[in-house]
Motif scaffolding. Structure first.
Motif, PDB file in Angstrom:
ATOM      1  N   ARG A 107      46.294  24.955  19.423  1.00  0.00           N
ATOM      2  CA  ARG A 107      45.053  25.582  18.971  1.00  0.00           C
ATOM      3  C   ARG A 107      45.246  27.023  18.524  1.00  0.00           C
ATOM      4  NH1 ARG A 107      39.211  26.527  22.064  1.00  0.00           N
ATOM      5  NH2 ARG A 107      38.012  26.708  20.136  1.00  0.00           N
ATOM      6  N   LEU A 164      34.239  26.351  27.280  1.00  0.00           N
ATOM      7  CA  LEU A 164      34.474  24.988  26.808  1.00  0.00           C
ATOM      8  C   LEU A 164      33.668  23.986  27.628  1.00  0.00           C
ATOM      9  CD1 LEU A 164      38.344  25.287  26.416  1.00  0.00           C
ATOM     10  CD2 LEU A 164      36.624  25.505  24.617  1.00  0.00           C
ATOM     11  N   ASP A 246      35.887  19.470  24.480  1.00  0.00           N
ATOM     12  CA  ASP A 246      34.998  19.183  23.359  1.00  0.00           C
ATOM     13  C   ASP A 246      35.573  19.544  21.995  1.00  0.00           C
ATOM     14  OD1 ASP A 246      34.862  21.903  23.873  1.00  0.00           O
ATOM     15  OD2 ASP A 246      32.669  21.994  24.011  1.00  0.00           O
ATOM     16  N   TYR A 247      36.264  20.680  21.875  1.00  0.00           N
ATOM     17  CA  TYR A 247      36.752  21.074  20.547  1.00  0.00           C
ATOM     18  C   TYR A 247      37.815  20.112  20.025  1.00  0.00           C
ATOM     19  CZ  TYR A 247      41.215  23.008  22.224  1.00  0.00           C
ATOM     20  OH  TYR A 247      42.469  23.160  22.759  1.00  0.00           O
ATOM     21  N   GLN A 250      35.462  17.177  18.560  1.00  0.00           N
ATOM     22  CA  GLN A 250      34.281  17.475  17.750  1.00  0.00           C
ATOM     23  C   GLN A 250      34.440  17.086  16.277  1.00  0.00           C
ATOM     24  OE1 GLN A 250      31.379  18.330  19.011  1.00  0.00           O
ATOM     25  NE2 GLN A 250      30.500  18.185  16.950  1.00  0.00           N
ATOM     26  N   GLY A 300      34.703  28.288  18.426  1.00  0.00           N
ATOM     27  CA  GLY A 300      34.166  27.041  17.894  1.00  0.00           C
ATOM     28  C   GLY A 300      35.051  26.339  16.895  1.00  0.00           C
ATOM     29  N   LYS A 301      36.177  26.953  16.522  1.00  0.00           N
ATOM     30  CA  LYS A 301      37.078  26.326  15.550  1.00  0.00           C
ATOM     31  C   LYS A 301      38.281  25.743  16.257  1.00  0.00           C
ATOM     32  CE  LYS A 301      34.630  27.474  11.956  1.00  0.00           C
ATOM     33  NZ  LYS A 301      33.952  26.474  11.099  1.00  0.00           N
ATOM     34  N   VAL A 302      38.844  24.681  15.669  1.00  0.00           N
ATOM     35  CA  VAL A 302      40.039  24.060  16.229  1.00  0.00           C
ATOM     36  C   VAL A 302      41.262  24.735  15.649  1.00  0.00           C
ATOM     37  CG1 VAL A 302      41.340  21.928  16.393  1.00  0.00           C
ATOM     38  CG2 VAL A 302      38.877  21.846  16.503  1.00  0.00           C
TER      39      VAL A 302
END
Length: 302
Positions: A107, A164, A246-247, A250, A300-302
């Motif tokens: 990530r 998270l 979750d990320y 998503q 919020g970004k992968v």
């Protein structure tokens, strides 16, 4: 101290840190036979065995452990002195060792490697993927990345991104003809993809909470993995229910490839932190790395 003496001590410390002649030789850019000869010379000079060697591993003897602890303090002082000398340079330089679990490496580290090398060509960066959570001080790492709930004590920590949440998901093909779980106990009626902690650790018990209620579920299924990317691939292929951060899932939820459920039961937890030992002076190379990672760690970004 002669230059050869210092080289022998650095070689010894590298072997202890890596736990392997082969890995230490690669790090020092010498051949394993040459490294073995260096250690034999050091042991002959001090008159005591410093390393226990087997065909599979290497570890310090009692005398070697004592020497390594003292050397670690000396090398830290030397690194601080070099950092002070380099502080006046136009560009940060020197070596930097980072310890990071695979999920965080993919990530935060993988997306910036090329840009970081181009921005700081004088920094020799070593990234070690390490899911068992090695003590970065004992392993002589400059910094690490961990989830907030797993941070070591007495560390300086910089948060990377948002908190998270866990997410239970499955592919539409798997859910066809099956009831979507409405309560964590409903998972006992499903094929779930188990996760085993790397290094032969325990099977993760899925954790859920809602209000003041908390529970752990030992899910059942015919598939167990120790890698989250493999778990994701299995879930996308309809192998069963996965429980992941979750990320990680998503983008696939947004594309309709995965369906999320039990969201009200899925607990939130502190996100990732980049952390390092509390030292009098943060080396310029480490400061540059911290600032670079933070600038790219978009929530919020992968």
């Amino acid at each position: 101290m002669r230059g050869s003496d210092f080289a022998e001590l650095k070689a010894f410390a590298a072997i202890v840190e890596e736990g392997s002649f082969v890995r230490a030789a690669a790090r020092l850019r010498v051949s394993p036979p040459a490294l073995s000869q260096t250690i034999r010379q050091l042991e002959a000079r001090v008159g005591v065995r410093l390393l226990n060697r087997t065909t599979r591993s290497v570890s310090p003897t009692t005398a070697g452990e004592t020497l390594f602890v003292r050397l670690a303090l000396v090398f830290d002082e030397l690194e601080d002195a070099l950092a002070e000398a380099q502080a006046g340079r136009d560009r940060p330089a020197g070596s930097l060792r980072i310890n990071v679990p695979r999920v965080a490496a993919m990530r935060f580290i993988a997306p910036i490697l090329g840009d970081f090398q181009r921005a700081y060509p004088d920094i020799a960066l070593t990234v070690i993927i390490d899911d068992p959570l090695t003590d970065i001080v004992e392993g002589r790492f400059d910094a690490g990345i961990r989830l907030g709930e797993r941070l070591e004590k007495d560390m300086v920590a910089v948060k990377l991104g948002d908190d998270l949440q866990m997410a239970a998901v499955a592919a539409p093909a798997y859910l066809q003809g099956r009831a979507i779980p409405r309560h964590p106990q409903d998972l006992h009626q499903h094929r779930c993809i188990n996760f085993q902690w790397p290094g032969g650790g325990d099977i993760y018990r899925w954790e859920f909470s809602r209000g003041k209620r908390s529970l752990e579920i030992a899910v059942k299924g015919n598939l167990t993995v120790n890698d989250t990317e493999l778990m994701l691939k299995a879930a996308l292929d309809g192998a069963g229910v996965a429980y992941m951060i979750d990320y990680q899932v998503q983008p696939w939820i947004e594309r309709g490839r995965l369906v999320r459920f039990l969201e009200a039961w899925s607990p939130g937890f502190p996100g990732f932190y980049l952390y390092h030992p509390s030292r009098r002076l943060v080396p310029p190379a480490l400061r540059a790395f911290i600032d670079f990672v933070r600038s790219r760690a978009i929530p919020g970004k992968v």
